[in-house]
Design a protein around this motif. Sequence first.
Motif, PDB file in Angstrom:
ATOM      1  N   THR A  18       0.716  -1.016  -0.058  1.00 29.01           N
ATOM      2  CA  THR A  18       0.146   0.078   0.092  1.00 29.01           C
ATOM      3  C   THR A  18       1.018   1.253  -0.017  1.00 29.01           C
ATOM      4  O   THR A  18       0.182   2.442   0.492  1.00 29.01           O
ATOM      5  CB  THR A  18      -0.884  -0.032   1.270  1.00 29.01           C
ATOM      6  OG1 THR A  18      -0.147  -0.215   2.351  1.00 29.01           O
ATOM      7  CG2 THR A  18      -1.960  -1.158   1.223  1.00 29.01           C
ATOM      8  N   GLY A  19       2.265   1.053  -0.423  1.00 33.54           N
ATOM      9  CA  GLY A  19       2.990   2.325  -0.414  1.00 33.54           C
ATOM     10  C   GLY A  19       4.530   2.051  -0.445  1.00 33.54           C
ATOM     11  O   GLY A  19       4.592   0.810  -0.779  1.00 33.54           O
ATOM     12  N   GLU A  20       5.093   2.984  -0.677  1.00 27.81           N
ATOM     13  CA  GLU A  20       6.619   2.821  -0.912  1.00 27.81           C
ATOM     14  C   GLU A  20       7.469   2.444   0.584  1.00 27.81           C
ATOM     15  O   GLU A  20       8.449   2.148   0.556  1.00 27.81           O
ATOM     16  CB  GLU A  20       7.238   4.074  -1.511  1.00 27.81           C
ATOM     17  CG  GLU A  20       6.531   4.349  -2.632  1.00 27.81           C
ATOM     18  CD  GLU A  20       6.883   3.211  -3.688  1.00 27.81           C
ATOM     19  OE1 GLU A  20       8.099   2.674  -3.600  1.00 27.81           O
ATOM     20  OE2 GLU A  20       6.173   3.135  -4.550  1.00 27.81           O
ATOM     21  N   LYS A  21       6.799   2.806   1.889  1.00 27.95           N
ATOM     22  CA  LYS A  21       7.651   2.625   2.887  1.00 27.95           C
ATOM     23  C   LYS A  21       7.625   1.172   3.501  1.00 27.95           C
ATOM     24  O   LYS A  21       6.770   0.455   2.972  1.00 27.95           O
ATOM     25  CB  LYS A  21       6.988   3.441   4.035  1.00 27.95           C
ATOM     26  CG  LYS A  21       6.909   4.912   3.970  1.00 27.95           C
ATOM     27  CD  LYS A  21       6.252   5.716   5.062  1.00 27.95           C
ATOM     28  CE  LYS A  21       6.164   7.309   4.524  1.00 27.95           C
ATOM     29  NZ  LYS A  21       5.605   7.951   5.746  1.00 27.95           N
ATOM     30  N   ILE A  22       8.508   0.808   4.265  1.00 25.71           N
ATOM     31  CA  ILE A  22       8.917  -0.719   4.550  1.00 25.71           C
ATOM     32  C   ILE A  22       7.609  -1.162   5.400  1.00 25.71           C
ATOM     33  O   ILE A  22       7.141  -2.321   5.291  1.00 25.71           O
ATOM     34  CB  ILE A  22      10.215  -0.819   5.428  1.00 25.71           C
ATOM     35  CG1 ILE A  22      10.707  -2.161   5.401  1.00 25.71           C
ATOM     36  CG2 ILE A  22      10.080  -0.109   6.641  1.00 25.71           C
ATOM     37  CD1 ILE A  22      11.974  -2.636   5.826  1.00 25.71           C
ATOM     38  N   GLN A  23       7.027  -0.332   6.274  1.00 23.25           N
ATOM     39  CA  GLN A  23       5.805  -0.731   6.906  1.00 23.25           C
ATOM     40  C   GLN A  23       4.631  -0.944   5.959  1.00 23.25           C
ATOM     41  O   GLN A  23       3.441  -1.393   6.498  1.00 23.25           O
ATOM     42  CB  GLN A  23       5.619   0.212   8.155  1.00 23.25           C
ATOM     43  CG  GLN A  23       5.104   1.594   7.885  1.00 23.25           C
ATOM     44  CD  GLN A  23       6.460   2.537   7.620  1.00 23.25           C
ATOM     45  OE1 GLN A  23       7.765   2.082   7.421  1.00 23.25           O
ATOM     46  NE2 GLN A  23       6.075   3.628   7.930  1.00 23.25           N
ATOM     47  N   ASP A  24       4.444  -0.686   4.776  1.00 28.54           N
ATOM     48  CA  ASP A  24       3.186  -0.372   4.058  1.00 28.54           C
ATOM     49  C   ASP A  24       3.264  -1.726   3.222  1.00 28.54           C
ATOM     50  O   ASP A  24       2.971  -1.910   2.009  1.00 28.54           O
ATOM     51  CB  ASP A  24       3.687   0.687   2.702  1.00 28.54           C
ATOM     52  CG  ASP A  24       3.558   2.115   3.310  1.00 28.54           C
ATOM     53  OD1 ASP A  24       3.064   2.140   4.319  1.00 28.54           O
ATOM     54  OD2 ASP A  24       4.160   2.829   2.635  1.00 28.54           O
ATOM     55  N   LEU A  25       2.885  -2.791   4.064  1.00 29.27           N
ATOM     56  CA  LEU A  25       2.421  -4.041   3.849  1.00 29.27           C
ATOM     57  C   LEU A  25       1.489  -4.428   4.721  1.00 29.27           C
ATOM     58  O   LEU A  25       1.671  -4.440   6.126  1.00 29.27           O
ATOM     59  CB  LEU A  25       3.504  -5.041   3.566  1.00 29.27           C
ATOM     60  CG  LEU A  25       3.059  -6.486   3.209  1.00 29.27           C
ATOM     61  CD1 LEU A  25       2.930  -6.380   1.612  1.00 29.27           C
ATOM     62  CD2 LEU A  25       4.140  -7.698   3.665  1.00 29.27           C
ATOM     63  N   LYS A  26       0.302  -4.973   4.312  1.00 27.83           N
ATOM     64  CA  LYS A  26      -0.985  -5.186   5.158  1.00 27.83           C
ATOM     65  C   LYS A  26      -1.363  -6.497   4.743  1.00 27.83           C
ATOM     66  O   LYS A  26      -1.440  -7.118   3.520  1.00 27.83           O
ATOM     67  CB  LYS A  26      -1.912  -4.392   5.172  1.00 27.83           C
ATOM     68  CG  LYS A  26      -1.679  -2.877   5.811  1.00 27.83           C
ATOM     69  CD  LYS A  26      -2.843  -2.090   5.585  1.00 27.83           C
ATOM     70  CE  LYS A  26      -2.494  -0.713   6.351  1.00 27.83           C
ATOM     71  NZ  LYS A  26      -1.120  -0.215   5.885  1.00 27.83           N
ATOM     72  N   GLU A  27      -1.928  -7.307   5.805  1.00 31.69           N
ATOM     73  CA  GLU A  27      -2.802  -8.602   5.463  1.00 31.69           C
ATOM     74  C   GLU A  27      -3.854  -8.340   4.780  1.00 31.69           C
ATOM     75  O   GLU A  27      -4.676  -7.380   5.038  1.00 31.69           O
ATOM     76  CB  GLU A  27      -3.002  -9.353   6.869  1.00 31.69           C
ATOM     77  CG  GLU A  27      -1.616  -9.656   7.479  1.00 31.69           C
ATOM     78  CD  GLU A  27      -2.176 -10.475   8.889  1.00 31.69           C
ATOM     79  OE1 GLU A  27      -2.315  -9.851   9.864  1.00 31.69           O
ATOM     80  OE2 GLU A  27      -1.806 -11.635   9.043  1.00 31.69           O
ATOM     81  N   PHE A  28      -4.193  -9.209   3.604  1.00 34.38           N
ATOM     82  CA  PHE A  28      -5.428  -9.024   2.895  1.00 34.38           C
ATOM     83  C   PHE A  28      -6.757  -9.641   3.782  1.00 34.38           C
ATOM     84  O   PHE A  28      -6.562 -10.745   4.279  1.00 34.38           O
ATOM     85  CB  PHE A  28      -5.273  -9.610   1.590  1.00 34.38           C
ATOM     86  CG  PHE A  28      -6.578  -9.493   0.848  1.00 34.38           C
ATOM     87  CD1 PHE A  28      -6.804  -8.207   0.025  1.00 34.38           C
ATOM     88  CD2 PHE A  28      -7.274 -10.451   0.704  1.00 34.38           C
ATOM     89  CE1 PHE A  28      -7.864  -8.020  -0.675  1.00 34.38           C
ATOM     90  CE2 PHE A  28      -8.530 -10.429  -0.258  1.00 34.38           C
ATOM     91  CZ  PHE A  28      -8.737  -9.146  -0.771  1.00 34.38           C
ATOM     92  N   ASP A  29      -7.787  -8.816   3.868  1.00 32.90           N
ATOM     93  CA  ASP A  29      -9.016  -9.389   4.412  1.00 32.90           C
ATOM     94  C   ASP A  29      -9.779  -8.838   3.582  1.00 32.90           C
ATOM     95  O   ASP A  29     -10.662  -7.913   2.959  1.00 32.90           O
ATOM     96  CB  ASP A  29      -9.406  -8.380   5.752  1.00 32.90           C
ATOM     97  CG  ASP A  29     -10.550  -8.798   6.502  1.00 32.90           C
ATOM     98  OD1 ASP A  29     -11.505  -9.211   5.813  1.00 32.90           O
ATOM     99  OD2 ASP A  29     -10.452  -9.053   7.657  1.00 32.90           O
ATOM    100  N   GLY A  30     -10.650 -10.264   2.741  1.00 25.82           N
ATOM    101  CA  GLY A  30     -11.605  -9.968   1.551  1.00 25.82           C
ATOM    102  C   GLY A  30     -12.847  -9.323   2.317  1.00 25.82           C
ATOM    103  O   GLY A  30     -13.465  -8.680   1.374  1.00 25.82           O
ATOM    104  N   LYS A  31     -13.243  -9.539   3.474  1.00 26.39           N
ATOM    105  CA  LYS A  31     -14.583  -8.753   3.783  1.00 26.39           C
ATOM    106  C   LYS A  31     -14.524  -7.269   3.827  1.00 26.39           C
ATOM    107  O   LYS A  31     -15.263  -6.470   3.302  1.00 26.39           O
ATOM    108  CB  LYS A  31     -14.994  -9.454   5.102  1.00 26.39           C
ATOM    109  CG  LYS A  31     -16.437  -8.628   5.438  1.00 26.39           C
ATOM    110  CD  LYS A  31     -16.924  -9.269   7.036  1.00 26.39           C
ATOM    111  CE  LYS A  31     -18.408  -8.812   7.408  1.00 26.39           C
ATOM    112  NZ  LYS A  31     -18.304  -7.445   7.246  1.00 26.39           N
TER     113      LYS A  31
END
Length: 320
Positions: A293-306
């Motif tokens: 979700t972005g360029e920063k190293i923390q910009d990774l999120k678990e995907f939640d379909g709902k």
Amino acid sequence: MFFLKKEKESEKTFHHELKKTRESFFSKIKNLFLRKSKIETNVIDHMEDLLLSADIGTTTTIKILNNLEKRIQKEKYKTTQDLYDHLKKEIENLFIDIQNECLEKKIKYHKKPYVIMMVGVNGVGKTTTIGKLAFFLRKKGFDLIIGASDTFRAAAIDQLEIWANKAQVPLIKQHMHADPASVAYDTLQSAKSRKKDVVLIDTAGRLQNRIGLMEELSKISRVMKKIIPESPHEIMLVLDASTGQNAFEQVKKFTDFVKISSIVLTKIEGTAKGGVVIGIMDQFKIPIQYIGTGEKIQDLKEFDGKKFIDCFFEEKNNER
């Protein structure tokens, strides 16, 4: 209270990151329905155009619309609000049967080290994603090591080293044009001797040379099995959401010669083509594990379909 606050913040952030897709597509769907209260014969045609414009794909679009037309005939829906509600339900149904087991749980309950092979074509953000994933898992308490098996490009090794340093995770590398399988072998040996929890193996993304890539990935897998017989435990495909239909083609080509366990979708915050998620989940039944979700190293999120679907369909007065 702390966890409730964090969850609300997460939903708010997720909603913001998918704003471009929502505004370009799903808001148009809702506006189409809100303009008229009664279902008209051409509403399905308009919906088809909008579904296809979001890169959901022809096969999935036809499936959704066929189910909607059956509902109209069977249940005699009278208002577009009824149809709108069922559209959401139809899209939700595409996600129901796809099991997305949490990677953290798989790592936690599996014999260590847990080996993840990262695949994807050049330019999708694979190297960046490896750095983000290493950072994400390290923050969860796992001890990792990274193997730079993309030796085709010198820049790939250098970039991966930068991200490994940012994530504070050790990197095993060799020189450019070194045997990728040799790097993977050294990485797994090091992981075993140092009792690491997780191994991330980068690979080359030369999809234009499919036969060569297939042989290379197969060789890496064979060599790793000499150290850890059941490895790789996970093969994670990295896709660029902004490429739309091209992402479908990449999934098709990779699944031809390797068993993909899960997908990471990158650059989703900058595209209006987020509907590609729906088509991929429906056509390939491969779970999406994370989104970039972005360029920063923390910009990774678990995907939640709902949450993914809800954020498109929920009312947001300030965005009207």
